[in-house]
Design a protein around this motif. Structure first.
Motif: not given
Length: 513
Positions: A20, A136, A155, A158, A177-179, A195, A197, A200
């Motif tokens: 992550g 996603s 968002e 996951t 997950d906010q990525t 990527h 993360r 959450v």
């Protein structure tokens, strides 16, 4: 049963850091999905997991949706850009899920490079930890003017889970997950370059949902000429309407049906299948019949690379089910405990918990169950399900005790026995003249033994001229046996078991002496 997840689990933190928070690099191949599938098939002996992940559909659907950018981009994203980027993300996460499940890293260079490849290979060394990105929601943040760099805010739904040394589910997490993701367009196509993360987001709480009230006396239903996988491709509303009228006339209050994955996902058949499902629900409502839809019937694989596509299936079938007032509850999977040995009980349970969580996000007002093949499996997920259901084909002498045991496990939740039945073909020539009577007697005795259940469903309405070998196998003896479980014979006449069904409600409500 899965124990509560510790807040600071080192193994899950390790995979989160290595996957992550690491810089990941994916590519979307310049070749078509069909060519990619052909390549996978060429290496099917070594990389069978990837071939299985794609085998049910002509191509892998994109598991992303797009939101508009929060501000003006240096270069607008075209529809073609969004399609390519969406498939890049989808295929990359599928490859990573396969790698984490199998430890085989040969496909990672097709999607990852540089430090991201190193981090992904490192994560694959932990053979007990799994991570699957299911869906996603993407929003573009930056697009370079020359089209070579894109940054996306996401968002991502996951799932992360751990298996213990015995292959049992040890820990399980389903999160939003906010990525932030950076992709670069290189010689071989788009690659996911970074990527991270960032946070959450807690999933919304799910309130307990009860099934439709009242005792259910039901029939598992297929038309006589189109059972199993032929039901939806050969759906005929006139035949279904006649059958449902017959079912109502036999005193039943509910039907249990089966929704295979493929016809509701394939773009060529999806629209018709959904329309036919809505028609069936209305035909049942017109006859005051409730419906128990059973999802993922005859699912071929629990490979994590297929889970994102499974969520797309849920997004297709659950909205019409949620809109129908006569859906009693939803059965997520028919007899998954039969697959425990083949697919691993921990993996199967993780899949079930993942599908339950995704289903509750999509349709939170529907109650959910799992149709276990055996009463002994009822403890699995009993903490999370709204309804406990199982099938009772074992010795009748134990039916009463099995129901009592499941009642204790259910702790006040409704308990349904969603399959019982007996074939009128015994396989023994000497017994054939009395087999219809023997069938009726056995089902009556079992109904009597199951007094106190909230509902019981008989398998099935019709004897079948042909059975699906994918469902029952190719043994001539088994095929003949499975062809003769019906209440209605192949010539259209009622068998003695039909009279038993008409008295089923009374049998289930009688007070035990």
């Amino acid at each position: 049963m899965t124990r509560p997840v510790p807040r600071d689990n080192r193994a899950l933190t390790r995979i989160a850091l290595s996957v992550g928070l690491a810089l990941l690099l994916l590519t979307v191949s310049a070749i078509s999905a069909a060519t990619l599938l052909a390549k996978a098939s060429e290496r099917s002996v070594t990389y069978r997991f990837f071939d299985e992940a794609l085998s049910d559909l002509p191509e892998t659907p994109s598991a992303v949706v797009w939101d508009a950018p929060a501000r003006r981009l240096g270069r607008p994203l075209t529809d073609a850009d969004r399609d390519q980027l969406g498939r890049t993300m989808t295929m990359g996460w599928q490859a990573l899920a396969s790698t984490l499940a199998t430890g085989v890293t040969a496909y990672l260079p097709d999607h990852f490079s540089g430090v991201a490849l190193e981090r992904s290979e490192l994560a694959a060394q932990d053979r007990d930890a799994r991570m699957v990105v299911l869906h996603s929601r993407l929003s573009p943040v930056y697009h370079h003017r020359d089209g070579s760099i894109v940054q996306l805010r996401s968002e991502a739904l996951t799932v992360r889970f751990l298996l213990d040394d015995a292959g049992q589910l040890d820990e399980f997490r389903l999160t939003q997950d906010q990525t932030l993701t950076l992709l670069m367009k290189e010689t071989k196509g788009w690659r996911l370059f970074g990527h991270v993360r960032n946070a959450v987001k807690a999933l919304p709480p799910i309130a307990p949902v009860a099934p439709k009230p009242g005792l259910l006396v039901g029939i598992n239903y297929y038309p006589s000429a189109s059972p199993w996988i032929r039901f939806w491709p050969d759906f005929d509303a006139d035949i279904v309407a006649r059958d449902l009228s017959t079912i109502k006339g036999m005193g039943a209050t509910s039907i249990r049906i089966f929704l295979q994955r493929a016809p509701f996902l394939d773009p060529a058949t999806r629209g018709k299948a959904v329309g036919d499902l809505i028609t069936l629900l209305q035909l049942a409502a017109d006859r005051d019949l409730t419906v128990i839809p059973t999802l993922f019937d005859m699912k071929p694989s629990y490979e994590p690379a297929t889970w994102a596509t499974d969520v797309l299936y849920l997004q297709t079938v659950l909205p019409p089910l949620a809109a129908a007032p006569n859906v009693a509850f939803v059965d997520l999977k028919n007899e998954p405990d039969i697959d425990f040995e083949r697919a691993g009980s921990g993996t199967v349970e993780a899949w079930l918990r993942t599908m339950l969580g995704a289903a509750q996000l999509i349709a939170p007002d529907l109650p959910y169950t799992v149709g276990w093949a055996r009463a002994a499996s009822a403890p699995v997920m009993s903490d999370a399900l709204n309804v406990i259901s199982y099938h009772d084909y074992q010795d009748i002498d134990g039916s009463r005790d099995r129901l009592a045991a499941v009642r204790l496990i259910a702790a006040g939740k409704p308990v349904y026995v969603t399959e019982i039945g007996s074939s009128s073909w015994s396989g023994l020539p000497m017994a054939l003249p009395g087999s219809n009577t023997a069938q009726a007697t056995e089902v009556e005795n079992r109904l009597t033994a199951l007094r106190g259940a909230d509902g019981v469903f008989v398998w099935t309405l019709h004897d079948f001229p042909q059975v699906d070998v994918k469902a029952v196998g190719r043994s001539p003896w088994v095929k003949r046996l499975q062809s003769n479980f019906g209440l209605i014979a192949a010539d259209g006449t009622e068998k003695p078991i039909a009279a038993v069904l008409r008295r089923a409600k009374t049998l289930l409500m009688e007070t035990t002496p």
